[in-house]
Structure formats: structure tokens, C-alpha cells
Design a protein around this motif. Structure first.
Motif, PDB file in Angstrom:
ATOM      1  N   ASN A   1      -2.839   2.308   1.923  1.00 12.03           N
ATOM      2  CA  ASN A   1      -3.081   3.340   0.925  1.00 12.03           C
ATOM      3  C   ASN A   1      -2.131   3.164  -0.263  1.00 12.03           C
ATOM      4  O   ASN A   1      -1.690   4.125  -0.874  1.00 12.03           O
ATOM      5  CB  ASN A   1      -2.950   4.746   1.532  1.00 12.03           C
ATOM      6  N   LEU A   2      -1.839   1.896  -0.578  1.00 12.51           N
ATOM      7  CA  LEU A   2      -0.908   1.580  -1.665  1.00 12.51           C
ATOM      8  C   LEU A   2      -1.619   1.513  -3.015  1.00 12.51           C
ATOM      9  O   LEU A   2      -2.808   1.183  -3.091  1.00 12.51           O
ATOM     10  CB  LEU A   2      -0.219   0.242  -1.395  1.00 12.51           C
ATOM     11  N   LEU A   3      -0.874   1.804  -4.045  1.00 15.84           N
ATOM     12  CA  LEU A   3      -1.355   1.631  -5.415  1.00 15.84           C
ATOM     13  C   LEU A   3      -1.072   0.208  -5.882  1.00 15.84           C
ATOM     14  O   LEU A   3      -1.916  -0.442  -6.496  1.00 15.84           O
ATOM     15  CB  LEU A   3      -0.670   2.634  -6.353  1.00 15.84           C
ATOM     16  N   THR A   4       0.137  -0.280  -5.577  1.00 15.30           N
ATOM     17  CA  THR A   4       0.528  -1.640  -5.956  1.00 15.30           C
ATOM     18  C   THR A   4       1.258  -2.319  -4.802  1.00 15.30           C
ATOM     19  O   THR A   4       1.857  -1.660  -3.944  1.00 15.30           O
ATOM     20  CB  THR A   4       1.482  -1.653  -7.168  1.00 15.30           C
ATOM     21  N   ALA A   5       1.216  -3.648  -4.818  1.00 17.96           N
ATOM     22  CA  ALA A   5       1.985  -4.467  -3.879  1.00 17.96           C
ATOM     23  C   ALA A   5       2.519  -5.686  -4.627  1.00 17.96           C
ATOM     24  O   ALA A   5       2.682  -6.765  -4.073  1.00 17.96           O
ATOM     25  CB  ALA A   5       1.116  -4.890  -2.700  1.00 17.96           C
ATOM     26  N   GLU A   6       2.778  -5.492  -5.911  1.00 12.51           N
ATOM     27  CA  GLU A   6       3.162  -6.609  -6.782  1.00 12.51           C
ATOM     28  C   GLU A   6       4.601  -7.079  -6.584  1.00 12.51           C
ATOM     29  O   GLU A   6       5.011  -8.074  -7.166  1.00 12.51           O
ATOM     30  CB  GLU A   6       2.949  -6.212  -8.245  1.00 12.51           C
ATOM     31  N   PHE A   7       5.352  -6.381  -5.732  1.00 16.83           N
ATOM     32  CA  PHE A   7       6.763  -6.731  -5.548  1.00 16.83           C
ATOM     33  C   PHE A   7       6.975  -7.830  -4.512  1.00 16.83           C
ATOM     34  O   PHE A   7       8.082  -8.343  -4.375  1.00 16.83           O
ATOM     35  CB  PHE A   7       7.560  -5.481  -5.153  1.00 16.83           C
ATOM     36  N   VAL A   8       5.919  -8.165  -3.756  1.00 16.40           N
ATOM     37  CA  VAL A   8       6.029  -9.192  -2.714  1.00 16.40           C
ATOM     38  C   VAL A   8       4.808 -10.106  -2.754  1.00 16.40           C
ATOM     39  O   VAL A   8       3.773  -9.761  -3.323  1.00 16.40           O
ATOM     40  CB  VAL A   8       6.155  -8.567  -1.301  1.00 16.40           C
ATOM     41  N   VAL A   9       4.952 -11.281  -2.137  1.00 12.90           N
ATOM     42  CA  VAL A   9       3.844 -12.227  -2.003  1.00 12.90           C
ATOM     43  C   VAL A   9       3.748 -12.662  -0.545  1.00 12.90           C
ATOM     44  O   VAL A   9       4.732 -12.587   0.201  1.00 12.90           O
ATOM     45  CB  VAL A   9       4.019 -13.465  -2.919  1.00 12.90           C
ATOM     46  N   VAL A  10       2.585 -13.115  -0.143  1.00 14.66           N
ATOM     47  CA  VAL A  10       2.374 -13.582   1.221  1.00 14.66           C
ATOM     48  C   VAL A  10       3.339 -14.738   1.511  1.00 14.66           C
ATOM     49  O   VAL A  10       3.521 -15.634   0.691  1.00 14.66           O
ATOM     50  CB  VAL A  10       0.908 -14.029   1.433  1.00 14.66           C
ATOM     51  N   GLY A  11       3.983 -14.681   2.663  1.00 14.53           N
ATOM     52  CA  GLY A  11       4.935 -15.714   3.074  1.00 14.53           C
ATOM     53  C   GLY A  11       6.373 -15.412   2.681  1.00 14.53           C
ATOM     54  O   GLY A  11       7.294 -16.096   3.124  1.00 14.53           O
ATOM     55  N   GLU A  12       6.577 -14.385   1.881  1.00 17.09           N
ATOM     56  CA  GLU A  12       7.926 -14.041   1.421  1.00 17.09           C
ATOM     57  C   GLU A  12       8.724 -13.383   2.543  1.00 17.09           C
ATOM     58  O   GLU A  12       8.217 -12.532   3.268  1.00 17.09           O
ATOM     59  CB  GLU A  12       7.840 -13.089   0.234  1.00 17.09           C
ATOM     60  N   GLU A  13       9.989 -13.783   2.667  1.00 14.90           N
ATOM     61  CA  GLU A  13      10.910 -13.101   3.576  1.00 14.90           C
ATOM     62  C   GLU A  13      11.404 -11.840   2.897  1.00 14.90           C
ATOM     63  O   GLU A  13      11.811 -11.885   1.741  1.00 14.90           O
ATOM     64  CB  GLU A  13      12.105 -13.992   3.922  1.00 14.90           C
ATOM     65  N   VAL A  14      11.338 -10.723   3.626  1.00 15.39           N
ATOM     66  CA  VAL A  14      11.811  -9.456   3.075  1.00 15.39           C
ATOM     67  C   VAL A  14      12.906  -8.903   3.975  1.00 15.39           C
ATOM     68  O   VAL A  14      12.965  -9.203   5.165  1.00 15.39           O
ATOM     69  CB  VAL A  14      10.664  -8.423   2.930  1.00 15.39           C
ATOM     70  N   THR A  15      13.756  -8.101   3.380  1.00 12.58           N
ATOM     71  CA  THR A  15      14.826  -7.467   4.140  1.00 12.58           C
ATOM     72  C   THR A  15      14.547  -5.972   4.246  1.00 12.58           C
ATOM     73  O   THR A  15      13.834  -5.398   3.411  1.00 12.58           O
ATOM     74  CB  THR A  15      16.199  -7.693   3.474  1.00 12.58           C
ATOM     75  N   GLN A  16      15.120  -5.373   5.261  1.00 10.88           N
ATOM     76  CA  GLN A  16      14.947  -3.936   5.459  1.00 10.88           C
ATOM     77  C   GLN A  16      15.376  -3.194   4.200  1.00 10.88           C
ATOM     78  O   GLN A  16      16.446  -3.441   3.662  1.00 10.88           O
ATOM     79  CB  GLN A  16      15.785  -3.485   6.654  1.00 10.88           C
ATOM     80  N   GLY A  17      14.524  -2.308   3.711  1.00  8.55           N
ATOM     81  CA  GLY A  17      14.837  -1.529   2.516  1.00  8.55           C
ATOM     82  C   GLY A  17      14.379  -2.149   1.218  1.00  8.55           C
ATOM     83  O   GLY A  17      14.481  -1.526   0.155  1.00  8.55           O
ATOM     84  N   GLN A  18      13.848  -3.372   1.270  1.00 10.40           N
ATOM     85  CA  GLN A  18      13.362  -4.034   0.057  1.00 10.40           C
ATOM     86  C   GLN A  18      12.043  -3.403  -0.387  1.00 10.40           C
ATOM     87  O   GLN A  18      11.164  -3.125   0.423  1.00 10.40           O
ATOM     88  CB  GLN A  18      13.161  -5.528   0.331  1.00 10.40           C
ATOM     89  N   THR A  19      11.886  -3.182  -1.681  1.00  9.58           N
ATOM     90  CA  THR A  19      10.652  -2.604  -2.227  1.00  9.58           C
ATOM     91  C   THR A  19       9.490  -3.565  -2.018  1.00  9.58           C
ATOM     92  O   THR A  19       9.588  -4.749  -2.343  1.00  9.58           O
ATOM     93  CB  THR A  19      10.817  -2.289  -3.726  1.00  9.58           C
ATOM     94  N   ILE A  20       8.389  -3.030  -1.467  1.00  6.46           N
ATOM     95  CA  ILE A  20       7.196  -3.863  -1.260  1.00  6.46           C
ATOM     96  C   ILE A  20       5.976  -3.328  -2.001  1.00  6.46           C
ATOM     97  O   ILE A  20       4.998  -4.040  -2.162  1.00  6.46           O
ATOM     98  CB  ILE A  20       6.870  -4.026   0.238  1.00  6.46           C
ATOM     99  N   GLY A  21       6.014  -2.067  -2.434  1.00 11.45           N
ATOM    100  CA  GLY A  21       4.861  -1.509  -3.120  1.00 11.45           C
ATOM    101  C   GLY A  21       5.095  -0.067  -3.528  1.00 11.45           C
ATOM    102  O   GLY A  21       6.215   0.442  -3.428  1.00 11.45           O
ATOM    103  N   THR A  22       3.998   0.568  -3.990  1.00 10.32           N
ATOM    104  CA  THR A  22       4.059   1.980  -4.364  1.00 10.32           C
ATOM    105  C   THR A  22       2.874   2.718  -3.743  1.00 10.32           C
ATOM    106  O   THR A  22       1.823   2.128  -3.482  1.00 10.32           O
ATOM    107  CB  THR A  22       4.028   2.160  -5.896  1.00 10.32           C
ATOM    108  N   VAL A  23       3.064   4.010  -3.539  1.00 13.38           N
ATOM    109  CA  VAL A  23       2.036   4.852  -2.923  1.00 13.38           C
ATOM    110  C   VAL A  23       0.879   5.064  -3.892  1.00 13.38           C
ATOM    111  O   VAL A  23       1.074   5.239  -5.094  1.00 13.38           O
ATOM    112  CB  VAL A  23       2.627   6.221  -2.520  1.00 13.38           C
ATOM    113  N   GLY A  24      -0.320   5.052  -3.318  1.00 16.70           N
ATOM    114  CA  GLY A  24      -1.504   5.331  -4.115  1.00 16.70           C
ATOM    115  C   GLY A  24      -2.432   6.269  -3.374  1.00 16.70           C
ATOM    116  O   GLY A  24      -1.994   7.087  -2.557  1.00 16.70           O
TER     117      GLY A  24
END
Length: 187
Positions: free
Chosen positions: A133-156
Motif C-alpha cells: 500500500n505504498l505511494l513510492t518505493a524509489e529509495f531502494v532497488v531490487v538486490g540492494e542491501e538495506v539496514t534496519q531503519g533505512q527508508t524504503i518508501g512512503t505510505v500511499g
């Protein structure tokens, strides 16, 4: 006068001297060193395993407006029928930031026909988290390593199955293909 090896051994024992051939001493020393190294390695492995325990944090602030209900039916105002709900829905204003609940790798970013824009993150030990139910997911890409607390998207409000609800994050926790109640795991 020549002394034989047997006499040397006999003389060493009689004189209270413990004579050992050099190669045996080295093997004994190496054996002890290996035992100590293995013990240290086991201790280090236990420490590493203890550090690998996964903790999950709430991906956004807000009240839970729809509980996890895998075993019970809840009424969907959008669908006008009784359904199961394998997630929690966390109320959040449109464009509120969504953060990774734990360290992991972005497995997929899809526009799901039911749950809208969705990001799936794989974690250690067979865990996955699903942010829908996200509005955007432009902060990450498939295959990217993310850390806890890292921004991945916005609510939509992109989830057609939950469109009559107020803005929220649809959040799922899965382990080895089985849905879990996220509220039990969130710290």
C-alpha cells in the motif's frame, strides 16, 4: 664408547630426565595448539551466532488499525465480505516514511493488483517482510542491501483490497513461507 638409543632412554629415565624426541614434542605441542584453537573457534562461532539473532522494529509510527487474523475472519469494508488478514495495517499519513524493519536484501518491488505498490525484503533465517500500500518505493532497488531503519518508501493508498480504509502500511512477516503475527516479533 658408544651409547645406544635404548641406553640413552634408560639413562634418561634413571636420572629423572624425561627425554623425548624432538618430532614428538612438536606434534604434542601442535596438538595442544589445535585443541586450543578449536576451542577458541567454537567460542567465537557461538558469539557470532548470538549476534545474528534478528530483531524487527516497527516500520512506521502509528496505531494498528487492522490486526493480524490468519485463524479468524474479519470483515472487509472494501470487499464487503469476511476474510483472513495475514498482516497488520499501521495507520500513517500519506507520504509518511516507511523504514526497513530489519537488515536484509530487497527481493522485489512490484505493483500488486490487490495490495498496490509492494516491497519485499529477505532477511536471514528464512524471514521476509512485506511492505504494501505504498505511494513510492524509489529509495531502494531490487538486490540492494538495506539496514534496519533505512527508508524504503512512503505510505500511499494503492491497495485495491483495502481502498476504503484510511491511509496505512500493510505489513507482513513471513518465515519459510508461513505468515506470522508481526506484533509478536516487533520490538
Amino acid at each position: 664408547m658408544k651409547t645406544t638409543n635404548a641406553e640413552k632412554s634408560s639413562n634418561g629415565i634413571q636420572n629423572g630426565v624425561n627425554q623425548v624426541d624432538e618430532p614428538d614434542t612438536k606434534v604434542e605441542t601442535n596438538s595442544n595448539a589445535n585443541t586450543n584453537n578449536n576451542s577458541n573457534a567454537n567460542v567465537q562461532n557461538n558469539v557470532v551466532e548470538a549476534k545474528k539473532e534478528i530483531t524487527f522494529v516497527k516500520p512506521t509510527e502509528g496505531d494498528i488499525i487492522c490486526e493480524y487474523a490468519k485463524e479468524n475472519l474479519i470483515y472487509s469494508e472494501t470487499l464487503k465480505e469476511w476474510i483472513t488478514h495475514t498482516a497488520i495495517d499501521i495507520k500513517a499519513d500519506k507520504t509518511s516514511v516507511i523504514k526497513a524493519s530489519a537488515d536484509g536484501i530487497v527481493k522485489s518491488i512490484v505493483n500488486d493488483p490487490r495490495y498496490g505498490l509492494t516491497v519485499v525484503i529477505e532477511h536471514d533465517d528464512g524471514y521476509e517482510t512485506v511492505y504494501a500500500n505504498l505511494l513510492t518505493a524509489e529509495f531502494v532497488v531490487v538486490g540492494e542491501e538495506v539496514t534496519q531503519g533505512q527508508t524504503i518508501g512512503t505510505v500511499g493508498n494503492t491497495a485495491s483490497f483495502e481502498s476504503s480504509m484510511e491511509c496505512h502500511l500493510h505489513f507482513e512477516l513471513i518465515k519459510d513461507g508461513e505468515y506470522l503475527d508481526p506484533t509478536i516479533y516487533l520490538k
